[in-house]
Design a protein around this motif. Structure first.
Motif, PDB file in Angstrom:
ATOM      1  N   ALA A 119       4.376   8.890  -3.934  1.00 35.74           N
ATOM      2  CA  ALA A 119       3.981   7.519  -3.635  1.00 35.74           C
ATOM      3  C   ALA A 119       4.516   7.089  -2.284  1.00 35.74           C
ATOM      4  O   ALA A 119       5.422   7.704  -1.731  1.00 35.74           O
ATOM      5  CB  ALA A 119       4.482   6.563  -4.717  1.00 35.74           C
ATOM      6  N   TRP A 120       3.930   6.019  -1.769  1.00 39.04           N
ATOM      7  CA  TRP A 120       4.399   5.337  -0.574  1.00 39.04           C
ATOM      8  C   TRP A 120       4.862   3.940  -0.966  1.00 39.04           C
ATOM      9  O   TRP A 120       4.196   3.253  -1.741  1.00 39.04           O
ATOM     10  CB  TRP A 120       3.290   5.224   0.461  1.00 39.04           C
ATOM     11  N   PHE A 121       5.992   3.560  -0.386  1.00 36.84           N
ATOM     12  CA  PHE A 121       6.522   2.205  -0.545  1.00 36.84           C
ATOM     13  C   PHE A 121       6.748   1.616   0.837  1.00 36.84           C
ATOM     14  O   PHE A 121       6.944   2.336   1.814  1.00 36.84           O
ATOM     15  CB  PHE A 121       7.849   2.229  -1.309  1.00 36.84           C
ATOM     16  N   ARG A 122       6.742   0.299   0.908  1.00 28.35           N
ATOM     17  CA  ARG A 122       6.987  -0.393   2.173  1.00 28.35           C
ATOM     18  C   ARG A 122       8.146  -1.367   2.001  1.00 28.35           C
ATOM     19  O   ARG A 122       8.263  -2.036   0.966  1.00 28.35           O
ATOM     20  CB  ARG A 122       5.744  -1.169   2.628  1.00 28.35           C
ATOM     21  N   GLN A 123       8.973  -1.430   3.029  1.00 32.52           N
ATOM     22  CA  GLN A 123      10.103  -2.353   2.993  1.00 32.52           C
ATOM     23  C   GLN A 123      10.182  -3.131   4.289  1.00 32.52           C
ATOM     24  O   GLN A 123      10.055  -2.564   5.382  1.00 32.52           O
ATOM     25  CB  GLN A 123      11.419  -1.597   2.765  1.00 32.52           C
ATOM     26  N   THR A 124      10.397  -4.425   4.153  1.00 34.24           N
ATOM     27  CA  THR A 124      10.632  -5.292   5.310  1.00 34.24           C
ATOM     28  C   THR A 124      12.044  -5.854   5.217  1.00 34.24           C
ATOM     29  O   THR A 124      12.632  -5.880   4.124  1.00 34.24           O
ATOM     30  CB  THR A 124       9.607  -6.433   5.357  1.00 34.24           C
ATOM     31  N   PRO A 125      12.615  -6.285   6.355  1.00 32.83           N
ATOM     32  CA  PRO A 125      14.013  -6.734   6.358  1.00 32.83           C
ATOM     33  C   PRO A 125      14.299  -7.804   5.314  1.00 32.83           C
ATOM     34  O   PRO A 125      13.560  -8.792   5.209  1.00 32.83           O
ATOM     35  CB  PRO A 125      14.200  -7.264   7.778  1.00 32.83           C
ATOM     36  N   VAL A 155       8.394  -2.236  -1.813  1.00 29.32           N
ATOM     37  CA  VAL A 155       7.262  -2.524  -2.694  1.00 29.32           C
ATOM     38  C   VAL A 155       6.307  -1.340  -2.686  1.00 29.32           C
ATOM     39  O   VAL A 155       6.143  -0.650  -1.670  1.00 29.32           O
ATOM     40  CB  VAL A 155       6.525  -3.809  -2.280  1.00 29.32           C
ATOM     41  N   PHE A 156       5.683  -1.128  -3.810  1.00 26.69           N
ATOM     42  CA  PHE A 156       4.728  -0.042  -3.970  1.00 26.69           C
ATOM     43  C   PHE A 156       3.505  -0.296  -3.097  1.00 26.69           C
ATOM     44  O   PHE A 156       2.981  -1.410  -3.056  1.00 26.69           O
ATOM     45  CB  PHE A 156       4.337   0.062  -5.439  1.00 26.69           C
ATOM     46  N   GLY A 188      -5.396  13.520  -9.634  1.00 26.51           N
ATOM     47  CA  GLY A 188      -6.423  12.915 -10.463  1.00 26.51           C
ATOM     48  C   GLY A 188      -6.257  11.425 -10.689  1.00 26.51           C
ATOM     49  O   GLY A 188      -7.210  10.739 -11.064  1.00 26.51           O
ATOM     50  N   ARG A 189      -5.047  10.944 -10.476  1.00 27.73           N
ATOM     51  CA  ARG A 189      -4.814   9.516 -10.622  1.00 27.73           C
ATOM     52  C   ARG A 189      -4.251   8.963  -9.321  1.00 27.73           C
ATOM     53  O   ARG A 189      -3.303   9.515  -8.759  1.00 27.73           O
ATOM     54  CB  ARG A 189      -3.841   9.224 -11.760  1.00 27.73           C
ATOM     55  N   ILE A 190      -4.853   7.876  -8.884  1.00 30.46           N
ATOM     56  CA  ILE A 190      -4.454   7.226  -7.641  1.00 30.46           C
ATOM     57  C   ILE A 190      -4.406   5.726  -7.872  1.00 30.46           C
ATOM     58  O   ILE A 190      -5.296   5.167  -8.549  1.00 30.46           O
ATOM     59  CB  ILE A 190      -5.437   7.563  -6.500  1.00 30.46           C
ATOM     60  N   ASP A 191      -3.389   5.087  -7.358  1.00 33.17           N
ATOM     61  CA  ASP A 191      -3.270   3.632  -7.458  1.00 33.17           C
ATOM     62  C   ASP A 191      -2.907   3.056  -6.095  1.00 33.17           C
ATOM     63  O   ASP A 191      -2.219   3.700  -5.295  1.00 33.17           O
ATOM     64  CB  ASP A 191      -2.186   3.237  -8.470  1.00 33.17           C
ATOM     65  N   TYR A 192      -3.358   1.832  -5.871  1.00 32.67           N
ATOM     66  CA  TYR A 192      -3.046   1.109  -4.643  1.00 32.67           C
ATOM     67  C   TYR A 192      -2.558  -0.291  -4.980  1.00 32.67           C
ATOM     68  O   TYR A 192      -3.004  -0.897  -5.956  1.00 32.67           O
ATOM     69  CB  TYR A 192      -4.290   0.991  -3.747  1.00 32.67           C
ATOM     70  N   ALA A 193      -1.666  -0.776  -4.152  1.00 38.72           N
ATOM     71  CA  ALA A 193      -1.301  -2.180  -4.259  1.00 38.72           C
ATOM     72  C   ALA A 193      -2.500  -3.028  -3.860  1.00 38.72           C
ATOM     73  O   ALA A 193      -3.332  -2.609  -3.033  1.00 38.72           O
ATOM     74  CB  ALA A 193      -0.123  -2.491  -3.340  1.00 38.72           C
ATOM     75  N   ASP A 194      -2.601  -4.202  -4.434  1.00 43.94           N
ATOM     76  CA  ASP A 194      -3.731  -5.079  -4.118  1.00 43.94           C
ATOM     77  C   ASP A 194      -3.814  -5.375  -2.626  1.00 43.94           C
ATOM     78  O   ASP A 194      -4.908  -5.551  -2.085  1.00 43.94           O
ATOM     79  CB  ASP A 194      -3.607  -6.379  -4.896  1.00 43.94           C
ATOM     80  N   SER A 195      -2.664  -5.404  -1.968  1.00 43.90           N
ATOM     81  CA  SER A 195      -2.631  -5.771  -0.557  1.00 43.90           C
ATOM     82  C   SER A 195      -3.301  -4.742   0.346  1.00 43.90           C
ATOM     83  O   SER A 195      -3.714  -5.068   1.461  1.00 43.90           O
ATOM     84  CB  SER A 195      -1.179  -5.979  -0.105  1.00 43.90           C
ATOM     85  N   GLY A 222       9.824  13.303 -10.469  1.00 38.25           N
ATOM     86  CA  GLY A 222       9.731  14.512 -11.276  1.00 38.25           C
ATOM     87  C   GLY A 222       9.245  14.260 -12.679  1.00 38.25           C
ATOM     88  O   GLY A 222       8.974  15.196 -13.424  1.00 38.25           O
ATOM     89  N   GLY A 223       9.105  12.985 -13.027  1.00 38.13           N
ATOM     90  CA  GLY A 223       8.695  12.664 -14.383  1.00 38.13           C
ATOM     91  C   GLY A 223       7.218  12.341 -14.459  1.00 38.13           C
ATOM     92  O   GLY A 223       6.414  12.793 -13.659  1.00 38.13           O
ATOM     93  N   ALA A 224       6.880  11.530 -15.421  1.00 37.44           N
ATOM     94  CA  ALA A 224       5.490  11.123 -15.585  1.00 37.44           C
ATOM     95  C   ALA A 224       5.066  10.253 -14.409  1.00 37.44           C
ATOM     96  O   ALA A 224       5.893   9.653 -13.733  1.00 37.44           O
ATOM     97  CB  ALA A 224       5.331  10.353 -16.897  1.00 37.44           C
ATOM     98  N   TYR A 225       3.778  10.159 -14.189  1.00 34.34           N
ATOM     99  CA  TYR A 225       3.259   9.356 -13.084  1.00 34.34           C
ATOM    100  C   TYR A 225       3.727   7.916 -13.221  1.00 34.34           C
ATOM    101  O   TYR A 225       3.732   7.338 -14.302  1.00 34.34           O
ATOM    102  CB  TYR A 225       1.730   9.401 -13.084  1.00 34.34           C
ATOM    103  N   SER A 226       4.119   7.339 -12.105  1.00 36.60           N
ATOM    104  CA  SER A 226       4.635   5.972 -12.130  1.00 36.60           C
ATOM    105  C   SER A 226       4.375   5.296 -10.801  1.00 36.60           C
ATOM    106  O   SER A 226       4.176   5.956  -9.777  1.00 36.60           O
ATOM    107  CB  SER A 226       6.136   5.982 -12.414  1.00 36.60           C
ATOM    108  N   THR A 227       4.379   3.975 -10.836  1.00 33.82           N
ATOM    109  CA  THR A 227       4.325   3.175  -9.613  1.00 33.82           C
ATOM    110  C   THR A 227       5.593   2.358  -9.458  1.00 33.82           C
ATOM    111  O   THR A 227       5.695   1.545  -8.550  1.00 33.82           O
ATOM    112  CB  THR A 227       3.103   2.247  -9.628  1.00 33.82           C
ATOM    113  N   ARG A 228       6.555   2.552 -10.329  1.00 31.89           N
ATOM    114  CA  ARG A 228       7.806   1.800 -10.301  1.00 31.89           C
ATOM    115  C   ARG A 228       8.836   2.515  -9.438  1.00 31.89           C
ATOM    116  O   ARG A 228       9.092   3.694  -9.623  1.00 31.89           O
ATOM    117  CB  ARG A 228       8.351   1.612 -11.704  1.00 31.89           C
ATOM    118  N   MET A 229       9.443   1.779  -8.550  1.00 36.07           N
ATOM    119  CA  MET A 229      10.402   2.364  -7.630  1.00 36.07           C
ATOM    120  C   MET A 229      11.520   3.099  -8.360  1.00 36.07           C
ATOM    121  O   MET A 229      11.971   4.162  -7.925  1.00 36.07           O
ATOM    122  CB  MET A 229      10.991   1.274  -6.738  1.00 36.07           C
TER     123      MET A 229
END
Length: 122
Positions: free
Chosen positions: A34-40, A45-46, A55-62, A99-106
């Protein structure tokens, strides 16, 4: 897994960037990424995630509709294509592996790259 992100830079609103994250270590292909973004002053955030086989892809609404995450398990690299960039996209982008199941949680990601800075400004 060791991760190294690259591809950030200073761009103008409306421009595009392609971020890359090269992985090294064992069983890269076994990991969700996954990719996350951080601002000062704010928490990471995901932004986008991709499962082990893609096979599974998710995007933040932004970023939904103007970004594409992909992976090349032969090259051990994941990519994030960002189009129509806006000032709100500014931040340090980190790639991460789970290394675990697919997740979007940091909290579920146990390996992090050093990040690459994206600045969108006119």
């Amino acid at each position: 897994v060791q991760l190294q992100a690259s591809g950030g830079g200073l761009v103008q609103p409306g421009d595009s960037l392609r971020l890359s994250c090269a992985a090294s270590g064992r069983t890269y292909s076994m990991y969700g990424m996954a990719w996350f973004r951080q601002t000062p002053g704010k928490q990471r955030v995901f932004v986008a995630g991709i499962s082990r086989a893609g096979g599974r892809i998710d995007y933040a609404d932004s970023v939904k509709g103007r970004s594409t995450i992909s992976r090349d398990n032969i090259k051990n690299t994941i990519y994030l294509q960002l189009d129509s960039l806006q000032p709100d996209d500014t931040g340090v982008y980190y790639c991460a592996s789970s290394g675990g199941a697919y997740s979007t949680r940091m909290a579920d990601f146990d390996s992090w790259g050093r990040g690459t800075l994206v600045t969108v400004s006119s």
